[in-house]
Design a protein around this motif. Structure first.
Motif, mmCIF file in Angstrom:
data_model
loop_
_atom_site.group_PDB
_atom_site.id
_atom_site.type_symbol
_atom_site.label_atom_id
_atom_site.label_comp_id
_atom_site.label_asym_id
_atom_site.label_seq_id
_atom_site.Cartn_x
_atom_site.Cartn_y
_atom_site.Cartn_z
ATOM 1 N N SER A 1 33.815 44.101 34.748
ATOM 2 C CA SER A 1 34.224 44.846 35.938
ATOM 3 C C SER A 1 35.305 44.103 36.720
ATOM 4 C CB SER A 1 33.017 45.126 36.832
ATOM 5 O OG SER A 1 32.404 43.904 37.246
ATOM 6 N N THR A 2 35.213 42.768 36.741
ATOM 7 C CA THR A 2 36.217 41.968 37.446
ATOM 8 C C THR A 2 37.566 42.084 36.776
ATOM 9 O OG1 THR A 2 34.556 40.373 38.216
ATOM 10 C CG2 THR A 2 36.856 39.641 38.190
ATOM 11 N N LYS B 1 39.104 45.484 37.399
ATOM 12 C CA LYS B 1 39.692 45.604 38.733
ATOM 13 C C LYS B 1 41.026 44.865 38.823
ATOM 14 C CE LYS B 1 35.324 46.223 41.233
ATOM 15 N NZ LYS B 1 34.384 45.621 42.203
ATOM 16 N N ASN C 1 43.725 46.925 37.076
ATOM 17 C CA ASN C 1 44.046 48.142 37.813
ATOM 18 C C ASN C 1 44.526 47.872 39.232
ATOM 19 O OD1 ASN C 1 43.291 50.549 36.018
ATOM 20 N ND2 ASN C 1 41.497 49.233 35.817
ATOM 21 N N GLN D 1 43.138 46.502 41.670
ATOM 22 C CA GLN D 1 42.140 46.792 42.700
ATOM 23 C C GLN D 1 41.640 45.530 43.384
ATOM 24 O OE1 GLN D 1 39.178 49.052 40.589
ATOM 25 N NE2 GLN D 1 40.414 50.919 40.548
#
Length: 210
Positions: A58-59, A62, A65, A67
């Motif tokens: 998930s890191t 992100k 992207n 994020q």
């Protein structure tokens, strides 16, 4: 014409052709896109790259992207996981990797660049940052003595005789007699020049690497 002017003309021609056209010269760096491009170039999945870097999937997602901005520790892990140095992570991908460029130059519609011995027509003038510099040239010179100095420039050069006949002089070789359809490839840093030898001025296609 003063000594060395032929080589200066050649360098000027390359400089003009290399900077023709419009467009941004430097792309802004987007770290997430850079990370994703490197990962995909290695054919790694998001999970595989995250595991190699010691980051959560998930890191990494992100980061790719845009994020979240990675900490310095995460940047170091990314570099190690992607098997590159940290500075390489912040180098934008070369613009030349962008595909799909095309230019059509109609007959006689190139950019004129006459000199004392040659009459150049620069082809694909609307494209900037070309790796190859193509131009069609009418050879007015008829004698080696018309050149006060060898023509020299960076890169390599290819010529193809389109019409007429020429004599190619190169610094370390005997002159070569070339006719319609003949071609030559040589080092641009080696002194060289071309003259017409037939009843009409010869026309050649020249392609020079920048």
């Amino acid at each position: 014409m003063s000594d060395g002017e032929q080589s200066r003309e050649a360098r000027d021609l390359l400089r003009i052709a290399a900077h023709e056209g419009e467009g941004p010269r430097v792309a802004p760096l987007r770290l997430g896109e850079r990370v994703r491009a490197i990962r995909r170039a290695r054919n790694w999945t998001l999970e595989e790259a995250a595991g190699r870097a010691g980051l959560a999937r998930s890191t990494l997602s992100k980061i790719e992207n845009e994020q979240m901005s990675p900490t310095f520790d995460a940047v170091q892990k990314l570099a190690r996981g992607l098997d590159i140095d940290v500075p390489q992570l912040f180098q934008p991908a070369p613009l030349d990797r962008v595909s799909g460029r095309r230019a059509v130059t109609r007959a006689g519609a190139g950019r004129p660049h006459p000199t004392a011995t040659y009459e150049h027509e620069l082809l694909a003038p609307e494209l900037s940052r070309k790796r190859m510099l193509p131009y069609k040239t009418v050879i007015h010179a008829r004698d080696f003595g018309e050149f006060d100095d060898w023509v020299r420039h960076e890169g390599e050069e290819f010529l193809l005789v389109l019409s007429g006949s020429i004599r190619l002089y190169t610094e370390f070789y005997e002159p070569a007699e070339l006719g319609e359809g003949d071609s030559a490839y040589y080092d641009g840093a080696m002194g060289h020049c071309v003259i017409s030898t037939g009843p009409e001025d010869a026309t050649i296609l020249w392609v020079t690497t920048s």
